[in-house]
Scaffold this motif. Structure first.
Motif, PDB file in Angstrom:
ATOM      1  N   THR A 547       0.930  -1.309  -0.161  1.00 24.30           N
ATOM      2  CA  THR A 547       0.184   0.055   0.016  1.00 24.30           C
ATOM      3  C   THR A 547       0.865   1.287  -0.011  1.00 24.30           C
ATOM      4  N   HIS A 548       0.254   2.349  -0.012  1.00 25.38           N
ATOM      5  CA  HIS A 548       1.010   3.634   0.050  1.00 25.38           C
ATOM      6  C   HIS A 548       1.177   3.969   1.429  1.00 25.38           C
ATOM      7  N   PHE A 549       0.528   3.296   2.384  1.00 26.21           N
ATOM      8  CA  PHE A 549       0.656   3.895   3.712  1.00 26.21           C
ATOM      9  C   PHE A 549       2.025   4.206   4.416  1.00 26.21           C
ATOM     10  N   LEU A 550       3.123   3.263   3.913  1.00 27.09           N
ATOM     11  CA  LEU A 550       4.339   3.580   4.363  1.00 27.09           C
ATOM     12  C   LEU A 550       4.864   4.774   3.760  1.00 27.09           C
ATOM     13  N   ASP A 551       4.682   5.182   2.396  1.00 24.82           N
ATOM     14  CA  ASP A 551       5.028   6.444   1.717  1.00 24.82           C
ATOM     15  C   ASP A 551       4.462   7.588   2.492  1.00 24.82           C
ATOM     16  N   HIS A 552       3.314   7.635   3.066  1.00 23.68           N
ATOM     17  CA  HIS A 552       2.647   8.713   3.790  1.00 23.68           C
ATOM     18  C   HIS A 552       2.809   8.772   5.017  1.00 23.68           C
ATOM     19  N   LEU A 553       3.539   7.687   5.759  1.00 26.01           N
ATOM     20  CA  LEU A 553       3.692   7.687   7.243  1.00 26.01           C
ATOM     21  C   LEU A 553       4.544   8.722   7.613  1.00 26.01           C
ATOM     22  N   ASN A 554       3.919   9.720   8.680  1.00 28.79           N
ATOM     23  CA  ASN A 554       4.542  10.952   9.146  1.00 28.79           C
ATOM     24  C   ASN A 554       5.897  10.513  10.304  1.00 28.79           C
ATOM     25  N   GLY A 555       6.542   9.563   9.907  1.00 29.91           N
ATOM     26  CA  GLY A 555       7.424   8.830  10.914  1.00 29.91           C
ATOM     27  C   GLY A 555       7.974   7.751  10.184  1.00 29.91           C
ATOM     28  N   ARG A 556       8.436   6.720  11.083  1.00 31.35           N
ATOM     29  CA  ARG A 556       9.595   5.738  10.756  1.00 31.35           C
ATOM     30  C   ARG A 556       8.695   4.348  11.061  1.00 31.35           C
ATOM     31  N   VAL A 557       9.537   3.215  10.529  1.00 34.79           N
ATOM     32  CA  VAL A 557       9.139   1.891  11.111  1.00 34.79           C
ATOM     33  C   VAL A 557      10.570   1.428  11.708  1.00 34.79           C
ATOM     34  N   PHE A 558      10.444   1.220  12.906  1.00 37.88           N
ATOM     35  CA  PHE A 558      11.308   0.741  13.545  1.00 37.88           C
ATOM     36  C   PHE A 558      11.607  -0.781  13.881  1.00 37.88           C
ATOM     37  N   LEU A 559      12.707  -1.523  13.694  1.00 42.57           N
ATOM     38  CA  LEU A 559      12.568  -2.891  13.880  1.00 42.57           C
ATOM     39  C   LEU A 559      12.290  -3.393  15.384  1.00 42.57           C
ATOM     40  N   SER A 560      12.854  -2.703  16.218  1.00 42.47           N
ATOM     41  CA  SER A 560      12.614  -2.812  17.684  1.00 42.47           C
ATOM     42  C   SER A 560      12.185  -1.503  18.475  1.00 42.47           C
ATOM     43  N   GLN A 561      11.414  -1.764  19.390  1.00 42.28           N
ATOM     44  CA  GLN A 561      10.682  -0.749  20.238  1.00 42.28           C
ATOM     45  C   GLN A 561      12.216   0.042  20.743  1.00 42.28           C
ATOM     46  N   TYR A 562      13.269  -0.612  21.159  1.00 47.28           N
ATOM     47  CA  TYR A 562      14.503  -0.094  21.652  1.00 47.28           C
ATOM     48  C   TYR A 562      15.089   1.051  20.648  1.00 47.28           C
ATOM     49  N   ASP A 563      15.108   0.593  19.268  1.00 45.36           N
ATOM     50  CA  ASP A 563      15.687   1.439  18.271  1.00 45.36           C
ATOM     51  C   ASP A 563      14.525   2.733  18.264  1.00 45.36           C
ATOM     52  N   PRO A 571      16.404  14.605  21.202  1.00 40.95           N
ATOM     53  CA  PRO A 571      15.673  15.564  20.207  1.00 40.95           C
ATOM     54  C   PRO A 571      16.018  15.661  18.898  1.00 40.95           C
ATOM     55  N   ALA A 572      17.299  15.813  18.584  1.00 43.01           N
ATOM     56  CA  ALA A 572      17.918  16.088  17.155  1.00 43.01           C
ATOM     57  C   ALA A 572      17.291  14.872  16.589  1.00 43.01           C
ATOM     58  N   ALA A 573      17.791  13.658  16.952  1.00 37.78           N
ATOM     59  CA  ALA A 573      17.291  12.309  16.024  1.00 37.78           C
ATOM     60  C   ALA A 573      16.039  12.469  15.923  1.00 37.78           C
ATOM     61  N   ALA A 574      15.131  12.730  16.889  1.00 35.11           N
ATOM     62  CA  ALA A 574      13.720  12.692  16.718  1.00 35.11           C
ATOM     63  C   ALA A 574      13.085  13.642  15.429  1.00 35.11           C
ATOM     64  N   LEU A 575      13.633  14.663  15.471  1.00 37.18           N
ATOM     65  CA  LEU A 575      13.529  15.796  14.505  1.00 37.18           C
ATOM     66  C   LEU A 575      13.619  15.241  13.084  1.00 37.18           C
ATOM     67  N   ALA A 576      14.808  14.513  13.011  1.00 36.14           N
ATOM     68  CA  ALA A 576      15.413  13.989  11.577  1.00 36.14           C
ATOM     69  C   ALA A 576      14.346  12.923  11.227  1.00 36.14           C
ATOM     70  N   ALA A 577      13.839  12.133  12.252  1.00 40.45           N
ATOM     71  CA  ALA A 577      13.058  11.064  12.062  1.00 40.45           C
ATOM     72  C   ALA A 577      11.796  11.533  11.331  1.00 40.45           C
ATOM     73  N   CYS A 578      11.232  12.639  12.054  1.00 42.69           N
ATOM     74  CA  CYS A 578      10.065  12.974  11.753  1.00 42.69           C
ATOM     75  C   CYS A 578      10.151  13.726  10.317  1.00 42.69           C
ATOM     76  N   GLY A 579      11.111  14.524  10.061  1.00 41.85           N
ATOM     77  CA  GLY A 579      11.385  15.089   8.976  1.00 41.85           C
ATOM     78  C   GLY A 579      11.532  14.197   7.888  1.00 41.85           C
ATOM     79  N   SER A 580      12.042  12.622   7.772  1.00 42.74           N
ATOM     80  CA  SER A 580      12.072  11.817   6.928  1.00 42.74           C
ATOM     81  C   SER A 580      11.076  11.371   6.152  1.00 42.74           C
ATOM     82  N   GLY A 581       9.786  11.673   7.156  1.00 42.38           N
ATOM     83  CA  GLY A 581       8.551  11.086   6.704  1.00 42.38           C
ATOM     84  C   GLY A 581       7.760  12.096   5.754  1.00 42.38           C
ATOM     85  N   LEU A 582       8.281  13.399   5.625  1.00 42.65           N
ATOM     86  CA  LEU A 582       7.515  14.355   5.325  1.00 42.65           C
ATOM     87  C   LEU A 582       7.783  14.261   3.608  1.00 42.65           C
TER      88      LEU A 582
END
Lengths: 582, 582
Positions: A547-563, A571-582
């Motif tokens: 589907t296109h769900f992952l393309d539109h996802l405003n965030g990331r899919v992590f293999l583990s919850q710890y990741d 904060p910095a990494a979080a912003l980058a993660a968020c940005g990558s989905g946009l």
């Protein structure tokens, strides 16, 4: 080729290896089961509202056909109490008891039941029987036992009283109580008491008197035969039939006749639903007996082939003057315990009953129906199990509700309404439970990479990261629940910048849930919040990738919850993660 | 106290903070929505088979009541296309269009729908709406759009043609095609073309001509009003009504009347099921619009309070000459985009429509029904979305089957049969899927303590230890599946000494599954095989501890699968483990 054929004709498998030792074992088992079945068959036919010989007939051809097509080595097929009651209810709705139409309708019911079971087997639809939950079956069997025992009270009292439900039967019995025949009552009460005693007390006494286990067993199983012989002789000797004691009367002598079920479209339409219910109830009972016995010898039961075996057995009953049959619990256990090695034991039992039909029927003319009623009452009271109420109450309120509903409605409205309501309630309660899945907010257990429920453990959380573990597959019934929950949490916690769904327990995400996730993602995006997934299972991820769900996802899919945690809480990494989905 | 009351009367919350700025925003939104609603209300009333004023009435009291009881700030409540169609179907079964009984039955339908929604809200049963899966809703809405558009073709052609399903409507239209009125057809086709053009092309043109965004929006939304004005004037000026063009005719002038829904038991019995369907469809549509809009401003929607708001709105419609209403998509989006800040916008819209009912009704005497039909067709064709077929086909065959079934049956048998079949099929397919859960035999990934599917990974296994991971909760529908599977595997693999169930994905074990586990344990014990559990979830373990299952377990419960593996694969340890359970 032969193995393929043997799959559909199990007889080809065991028949090739049949030898003298197996024959000896099967013969002993057949004798014991035959002795047990003669009075039982007569009694169940009476319960079904049919002439007594119908019970004998229903124990001959079906046994032979099951021996050829069935997969259980030891299952004994024939008339059973619950199916007899259901037959009486179903056929009673289309014909008057005692008429030719009644017997013909019973044949039609057996034919429809046989065809339905065959169809389920051929199309491998046996799983449909699983819609009957154990609590529903237990409640149904208990209520049926009560209904059956109550239906026999009129025979013990020697009165006329109709009705198929407790609500109908009890007032009818009370209204006619004054017409009780004292001699019939005496025969009925004494027979009942004797049979209870035989069931509980005779075998140990015989053993103590020095009888071997096999002989003691035969002795105990002969109890009903003894009651039949003694009461029949008494009625004949003292001329009790002239003093108002109801007797079986003339029973035709001979092998089962060739019969043709009535196939009028109207009749079929009326009997179709009962036939389906009878088939499913019969199949469920039969398969659980067959599996329990097979497991003891590490043998295999093929549920779909069992459907074919039972289907053929019912067709056999339809064409030889019988009525719907299934695997019986008591007789199968007796057969197994007596050492039956192969389905040939069933064939030999059928031969024994055929001999009885040929030779013994004139002897039962003076058999009082009160004795048969006593046989039924003693047999069915073992079905009544109120302990299921306590067990399910302790374990789960939903299962308890299913038991209570099934018992109450079966007693009050009859077998069909009872079982149908039980099934609908079970399905409804299951859907209700999964409609509000357990969702835990989780946090990091300090010093580990494990995440646990914040309500149960001391864990580290971040006000900007909301991590939810959903302990259920996501599908249409609970999709909106998650939408509401997340919208609610995010509206209340203004600090949240990231929502992480931990998907370790999601075995499926259906299309409705996918759209809900899209809606959640879209709504979170509008307010600048990232949506992330962690620990998505392989098959679920495969689906999402289509589907296109992952393309539109405003965030990331992590293999583990710890990741997810390490990426989003910085904060910095979080912003980058968020940005990558946009 | 005040917050508690505000929960049930959301107006107390936003009303207290109402100020001049909010009023200005709400006023602008109300003007735009009123302009949009006048022709739409007339058209939907016609679609429902009711006189045009019923549509206006249904947009006044319901809007006021929703403003008091609803939780959405921007939802606009009133007549909508799908509910109007469902009303026509339901009321058409009990009364003849155009009779007083028809209008009275529509009031009854609104009253029943209002009571049902209120009951759901009070008893917090809103989750029942979740039984409608997204594919079923999507299929239903698409099919409804087609049905509605088809039902309006007769008005465009100026012919008489009845029917509620495609199978009924198409032959009726074809049979009367020869009676087409050319003037009506011209008006209908031109209006439809004009409205399509306004919808797509007018706004950009207005913007290019220098209009501000708000003005351009008002212009585009005025399209239907323009069509109404121009066609009404043409009919009046050229005397087209005398040349066979059907017109709206006399519409009473005045505020909504106080009406009393008919409450005969027979009528209630006939309308109960449609009322439930209409309520649920209406609620599902309304709540998803409300949530989408609320999320954009990070506001909260309380689904149970929404039920109360919609219930009151429908009761309002029942007592003021309306018919069933719900939150409308187009009007709510327009309201939101136009800047509505609070439900006061709805109140102001209601005032606008009341003024229209008082002053404008004489002016629409000559309004041709073909214009209204064009309004409906252009509005509903946006509901038709065949892309859902492709999307669900790619994602899941089960969801695709649900869409196709719902579309086909809705078109062929009508709205009630279509939606009911869709729901039953969705539930059935879900149960079927969970009836054969994914069960993986797992082995140890070398050098780790992880366990993976033996079919997908190179892992270490032990012929004496069979480890199964069941990727589903265990409940009655799949309990027997596991029994069969284990019996089958154990009968085939004679070397197996231990069966380990890895329970990491089991979110529940119901009573049926518990009994199946007991049966599995019992049968394995008979053949000397141990049954072990690993990674059992906390809530599931809590339940199991309430039973005797763990006492009788012929094996152990391991916290992790790795524990199970290390204990059972060492022969000495394995024996000890097995012994401990005896």
């Amino acid at each position: 080729m032969r193995t393929k054929l043997a799959r559909f004709l199990p007889v080809l498998d065991w028949g090739r290896r049949y030898d003298r030792r197996a024959l000896a074992n099967d013969l002993v088992a057949a004798v014991i089961v035959t002795i047990m079945l003669i009075p039982q068959s007569l009694a169940y036919a009476m319960l079904a509202g049919l002439p007594p010989e119908a019970g004998i007939y229903a124990s001959i051809a079906p046994l032979l056909l099951y021996a050829i097509f069935g997969t259980s080595r030891t299952l004994a097929v024939g008339p059973v109490a619950v199916v007899s009651l259901m037959t009486a209810t179903a056929v009673g709705q289309v014909a008057q008891q005692g008429t030719a139409g009644y017997a013909a309708a019973a044949l039609t019911l057996a034919a429809l039941s046989g065809l339905f079971l065959l169809a389920l087997g051929v199309f491998r639809l046996g799983f449909l029987a699983n819609f009957l939950s154990h609590p529903v079956i237990a409640g149904f069997i208990t209520a049926s036992g009560i209904l059956i025992a109550t239906s026999q009270v009129k025979h013990i009292l020697g009165i006329e009283a109709g009705g198929h439900t407790l609500i109908e039967m009890i007032p009818a019995i009370l209204a006619h109580l004054g017409q009780t025949n004292p001699i019939t009552l005496t025969i009925g009460v004494l027979s009942t008491a004797f049979l209870f005693w035989v069931r509980r007390g005779l075998k140990p006494i015989l053993r103590r008197m020095g009888a071997g286990p096999l002989l003691a067993d035969i002795g105990a199983k002969s109890g009903p035969v003894a009651a039949v012989v003694v009461t029949t002789l008494s009625v004949w000797a003292f001329g009790l039939a002239d003093r108002g004691v109801a007797i079986v009367g003339a029973v035709p002598q001979g092998l089962p006749p060739l019969t043709m079920p009535a196939l009028m479209p109207d009749l079929i339409r009326q009997l179709a639903a009962p036939a389906i219910l009878i088939s499913i109830i019969g199949f469920v009972e039969s398969i659980s007996i067959a599996q329990t016995l097979a497991a003891k010898r590490r043998q295999r039961i093929d549920p779909d082939q069992e459907l074919i075996g039972l289907g053929m057995a019912n067709l056999g009953a339809a064409f030889t003057g019988g009525y719907p049959v299934t695997g019986g619990f008591a007789r199968s256990v007796v057969n197994f315990d007596a050492g039956a090695a192969t389905p040939a034991a069933g064939v030999l039992t059928a031969v024994g009953l055929a001999i009885a039909a040929l030779l013994l029927t004139p002897l039962i003319h003076y058999l009082p129906t009160a004795t048969l009623a006593a046989t039924i009452i003693v047999a069915v009271l073992s079905l009544v199990d109120f302990a299921i109420l306590a067990r399910t109450f302790r374990y789960s309120r939903a299962d308890f509700a299913a038991v209570v509903t099934t018992i109450v409605l079966t007693l009050a409205w009859g077998v069909e309404a009872g079982i149908a309501s039980g099934v609908i309630l079970s399905v409804g309660l299951h859907l209700y439970k999964t409609s509000r899945p357990h969702v835990a907010e989780v946090g990091l257990v300090p010093g580990t990479n494990h995440f646990r429920n914040v309500l149960r453990h001391d864990v580290i959380t971040d006000p900007a990261v909301l991590t939810l573990r959903v302990d259920e597959s996501l599908y249409f019934v609970n999709a909106r629940f998650l939408e509401d929950l997340i919208q609610d949490l995010v509206a209340r916690r203004r600090a949240v910048r990231h929502v992480v769904l931990m998907c370790s327990a999601m075995n499926e995400i259906d299309y409705s849930a996918l759209e809900s996730l899209e809606a959640i993602n879209h709504r979170l995006k509008e307010t600048g919040i990232g949506l992330h997934l962690s620990e998505v299972k392989g098959p679920v991820m495969d689906r999402l990738k289509k589907t296109h769900f992952l393309d539109h996802l405003n965030g990331r899919v992590f293999l583990s919850q710890y990741d997810a945690w390490t990426n989003l809480t910085k904060p910095a990494a979080a912003l980058a993660a968020c940005g990558s989905g946009l």
